[in-house]
Design a protein around this motif. Structure first.
Motif, PDB file in Angstrom:
ATOM      1  N   GLU A   1       0.814  -1.211   0.000  1.00 54.47           N
ATOM      2  CA  GLU A   1       0.000   0.000   0.000  1.00 54.47           C
ATOM      3  C   GLU A   1       0.853   1.269   0.000  1.00 54.47           C
ATOM      4  OE1 GLU A   1      -2.798  -0.165   3.171  1.00 54.47           O
ATOM      5  OE2 GLU A   1      -3.579  -2.121   2.589  1.00 54.47           O
ATOM      6  N   GLY A   2       1.917   1.248  -0.764  1.00 56.26           N
ATOM      7  CA  GLY A   2       2.703   2.469  -0.912  1.00 56.26           C
ATOM      8  C   GLY A   2       3.841   2.611   0.063  1.00 56.26           C
ATOM      9  N   GLU A   3       3.805   1.838   1.168  1.00 60.01           N
ATOM     10  CA  GLU A   3       4.946   1.906   2.088  1.00 60.01           C
ATOM     11  C   GLU A   3       6.086   1.076   1.526  1.00 60.01           C
ATOM     12  OE1 GLU A   3       1.914   0.680   4.382  1.00 60.01           O
ATOM     13  OE2 GLU A   3       1.358   2.720   3.816  1.00 60.01           O
ATOM     14  N   ARG A   4       7.288   1.612   1.627  1.00 62.42           N
ATOM     15  CA  ARG A   4       8.435   0.899   1.059  1.00 62.42           C
ATOM     16  C   ARG A   4       9.401   0.376   2.124  1.00 62.42           C
ATOM     17  NH1 ARG A   4      10.088   4.948  -3.889  1.00 62.42           N
ATOM     18  NH2 ARG A   4       9.906   6.526  -2.258  1.00 62.42           N
ATOM     19  N   PHE A   5       9.254   0.870   3.378  1.00 57.84           N
ATOM     20  CA  PHE A   5      10.170   0.460   4.439  1.00 57.84           C
ATOM     21  C   PHE A   5       9.411   0.169   5.726  1.00 57.84           C
ATOM     22  CE2 PHE A   5      12.438   3.303   1.603  1.00 57.84           C
ATOM     23  CZ  PHE A   5      13.573   2.570   1.295  1.00 57.84           C
ATOM     24  N   GLU A   6       9.884  -0.847   6.437  1.00 57.80           N
ATOM     25  CA  GLU A   6       9.405  -1.106   7.793  1.00 57.80           C
ATOM     26  C   GLU A   6      10.592  -0.934   8.734  1.00 57.80           C
ATOM     27  OE1 GLU A   6       6.431  -4.123   8.718  1.00 57.80           O
ATOM     28  OE2 GLU A   6       7.910  -4.983  10.117  1.00 57.80           O
ATOM     29  N   VAL A   7      10.403  -0.121   9.741  1.00 57.48           N
ATOM     30  CA  VAL A   7      11.448   0.159  10.718  1.00 57.48           C
ATOM     31  C   VAL A   7      11.013  -0.417  12.053  1.00 57.48           C
ATOM     32  CG1 VAL A   7      12.819   1.957  11.839  1.00 57.48           C
ATOM     33  CG2 VAL A   7      11.990   2.301   9.500  1.00 57.48           C
ATOM     34  N   GLU A   8      11.707  -1.440  12.492  1.00 57.10           N
ATOM     35  CA  GLU A   8      11.416  -2.053  13.788  1.00 57.10           C
ATOM     36  C   GLU A   8      12.158  -1.254  14.851  1.00 57.10           C
ATOM     37  OE1 GLU A   8       9.577  -4.265  16.456  1.00 57.10           O
ATOM     38  OE2 GLU A   8       9.330  -4.657  14.312  1.00 57.10           O
TER      39      GLU A   8
ATOM     40  N   GLY B   1       8.125  -0.432  18.887  1.00 57.50           N
ATOM     41  CA  GLY B   1       7.235  -1.082  17.937  1.00 57.50           C
ATOM     42  C   GLY B   1       7.580  -0.726  16.502  1.00 57.50           C
ATOM     43  N   PRO B   2       6.875  -1.359  15.559  1.00 55.35           N
ATOM     44  CA  PRO B   2       7.194  -1.155  14.144  1.00 55.35           C
ATOM     45  C   PRO B   2       6.613   0.145  13.576  1.00 55.35           C
ATOM     46  CG  PRO B   2       5.410  -2.724  14.356  1.00 55.35           C
ATOM     47  CD  PRO B   2       5.838  -2.383  15.758  1.00 55.35           C
ATOM     48  N   LEU B   3       7.334   0.676  12.581  1.00 52.50           N
ATOM     49  CA  LEU B   3       6.879   1.842  11.837  1.00 52.50           C
ATOM     50  C   LEU B   3       6.954   1.498  10.361  1.00 52.50           C
ATOM     51  CD1 LEU B   3       9.136   4.516  13.606  1.00 52.50           C
ATOM     52  CD2 LEU B   3       6.687   4.148  14.055  1.00 52.50           C
ATOM     53  N   ARG B   4       6.075   2.117   9.577  1.00 54.39           N
ATOM     54  CA  ARG B   4       6.175   1.964   8.128  1.00 54.39           C
ATOM     55  C   ARG B   4       6.180   3.333   7.477  1.00 54.39           C
ATOM     56  NH1 ARG B   4       3.461  -3.315   5.304  1.00 54.39           N
ATOM     57  NH2 ARG B   4       4.617  -4.854   6.508  1.00 54.39           N
ATOM     58  N   CYS B   5       6.884   3.419   6.348  1.00 52.36           N
ATOM     59  CA  CYS B   5       6.980   4.716   5.681  1.00 52.36           C
ATOM     60  C   CYS B   5       7.232   4.534   4.196  1.00 52.36           C
ATOM     61  CB  CYS B   5       8.085   5.559   6.297  1.00 52.36           C
ATOM     62  SG  CYS B   5       9.721   4.805   6.213  1.00 52.36           S
ATOM     63  N   HIS B   6       6.914   5.576   3.444  1.00 52.49           N
ATOM     64  CA  HIS B   6       7.187   5.586   2.008  1.00 52.49           C
ATOM     65  C   HIS B   6       8.634   6.013   1.748  1.00 52.49           C
ATOM     66  CE1 HIS B   6       6.283   5.911  -2.267  1.00 52.49           C
ATOM     67  NE2 HIS B   6       6.869   7.086  -2.280  1.00 52.49           N
ATOM     68  N   SER B   7       9.125   6.985   2.536  1.00 52.11           N
ATOM     69  CA  SER B   7      10.503   7.464   2.398  1.00 52.11           C
ATOM     70  C   SER B   7      11.218   7.346   3.734  1.00 52.11           C
ATOM     71  CB  SER B   7      10.531   8.924   1.937  1.00 52.11           C
ATOM     72  OG  SER B   7       9.987   9.060   0.641  1.00 52.11           O
ATOM     73  N   LEU B   8      12.453   6.864   3.682  1.00 52.40           N
ATOM     74  CA  LEU B   8      13.267   6.722   4.883  1.00 52.40           C
ATOM     75  C   LEU B   8      14.521   7.575   4.712  1.00 52.40           C
ATOM     76  CD1 LEU B   8      13.731   5.272   7.625  1.00 52.40           C
ATOM     77  CD2 LEU B   8      14.936   3.486   6.339  1.00 52.40           C
ATOM     78  N   VAL B   9      14.760   8.486   5.656  1.00 53.10           N
ATOM     79  CA  VAL B   9      15.899   9.408   5.571  1.00 53.10           C
ATOM     80  C   VAL B   9      16.871   9.093   6.695  1.00 53.10           C
ATOM     81  CG1 VAL B   9      16.638  11.817   5.525  1.00 53.10           C
ATOM     82  CG2 VAL B   9      14.398  11.186   4.599  1.00 53.10           C
TER      83      VAL B   9
END
Length: 399
Positions: A143-150, A154-162
């Motif tokens: 659904e458009g998210e490209r990264f999961e950050v554990e 807890g987990p996070l999801r994002c389209h852009s990771l900087v």
């Protein structure tokens, strides 16, 4: 996944570059979360410039930066020059002054710059997750998210990771090589990292030769690998410090020699000859003490010109050779003090792996690296903060 854990942009590192990126992304209506393992934001800002933050330099240009690709920084610096950040400082009514050589400092406290950035982040809707460590990063496609950050929360999801995690310098405020680990995880090449903008250390022989000079400072020019700086050096118990030494260290590699002109304002041999013509009969050590600190003059004479003869009886050829040594005093340091005291880390993520316009990784769409973690390192004097602002701004236009 909980909707509150999904963001357009997750920025790792709540320092200068990270907050600048968050501000710009937030202004574009992007949802932004800044994640940092520290308790406070802007740790490096707070200790910079003696607590007053040398937040930029009016003369900042690509010429003051070291990188394997010297052209890489041009795009960001040209689009977000020092004048833009100065406008932001003035908008927040922060009093500042130029100390020297274009270096701008807060009149009161570096906290003013942190407050400015925090205020701008809040106005742009960016949120902070402090005291939060990152456990793992995964590439996903959902659904458009490209990264999961554990994370530790807890987990996070994002389209852009900087990645704005900085370098290895000053570990006491939490500096780590985490950003480099992320780059390697995604297959990006690295330029070897070294401590930079820190003092030189002496060999045992140099320590013996230059004993008792700790605390002696003088105006010099110092040259290393064809780059010259004119500022003070300071002898320490272990080597050389002071602005000129720190600048030279940015261009120094193990085994290199640095050349110091100990009397850049005076042609020493001509000065001695004028003294001789006037009938002066002092010994060289005493005369040299008129031009530089007495302890240094005494030590140089003990090592290189121990004559106790009065000036008229001194060999002019020998004196001329001694003066040449004073104007080109060569030292091959044993090393530098290291990351514990270094202002910055030279090297980092290879710029060949990134877009100079967006700071995005060519091999990993949506992954951006900004600030000190990238192989772009500025001189002492506000240049590294200007790179933080400029690279953060550039990434913030596209994430």
């Amino acid at each position: 996944m909980n909707p509150s854990s999904v963001f357009d942009v997750v920025v790792l590192g709540a320092g200068g570059a990270g907050m600048m990126c968050a501000i710009e992304a937030g202004k574009r209506g992007r949802s932004v979360l800044l994640v940092d393992h520290a308790k406070k934001i802007g740790g490096k800002i707070l200790i910079s410039g003696g607590g007053r933050c040398n937040f930029t330099n009016t003369g900042a240009s690509p010429a003051q930066y070291v990188s394997r690709n010297p052209h890489f920084c041009k795009s960001a610096l040209s689009r977000y020059p020092a004048s833009r950040f100065i406008e932001l400082v003035e908008k927040h009514r922060i009093d500042f002054h130029e100390k020297k050589l274009g270096q701008l400092f807060c009149d009161r406290s570096a906290q003013s710059i942190v407050d400015l950035l925090k205020s701008e982040c809040e106005a742009a809707g960016a949120k902070f997750a402090l005291e939060t460590s990152v456990v793992q990063i995964k590439r996903v496609s959902d659904e458009g998210e490209r990264f999961e950050v554990e994370t530790s929360r807890g987990p996070l999801r994002c389209h852009s990771l900087v990645v704005a995690t900085g370098g290895l310098s000053i570990p006491k405020i939490g500096a780590t090589g985490f950003g480099y680990d992320i780059a390697r995880q995604f297959g990006l090449k690295m330029v070897p990292t070294v401590a930079a903008l820190d003092g030189f250390t002496f060999t045992q022989k140099q320590l013996s030769d230059l004993k008792d000079l700790a605390g002696v400072a003088l105006d010099t020019t110092i040259e290393c690998n064809g780059v010259m700086f004119r500022e003070n050096i300071l002898f320490t118990h272990g080597g050389l410090s002071g602005p000129a030494s720190l600048q030279a260290s940015l261009h120094w590699n193990a085994g290199d020699t640095v050349t110091i002109n100990l009397l850049p304002e005076t042609h020493a041999f001509e000065w001695f000859m004028d003294k001789k013509k006037s009938g002066n009969r002092s010994i060289i050590k005493n005369l040299l003490s008129e031009l530089m600190p007495a302890r240094l003059a005494t030590r140089l004479c003990e090592l290189h010109f121990p004559s106790e003869l009065p000036l008229p009886q001194v060999s002019e050829k020998a004196l001329e050779q001694f003066c040449a040594l004073i104007h080109a005093y060569k030292i091959t340091p044993s090393g530098t003090v290291g990351y514990s005291k270094a202002e910055v880390t030279r090297g980092g993520v290879d710029t060949d792996e990134l877009s100079s316009k967006t700071l995005e990784a060519k091999k990993a769409p949506g992954l951006h690296f900004i600030g000190e973690v990238v192989d772009v390192t500025g001189w002492l004097g506000g240049y590294n903060f200007q790179w933080a602002w400029a690279s953060g701004w550039a990434a913030g236009q596209v994430v």
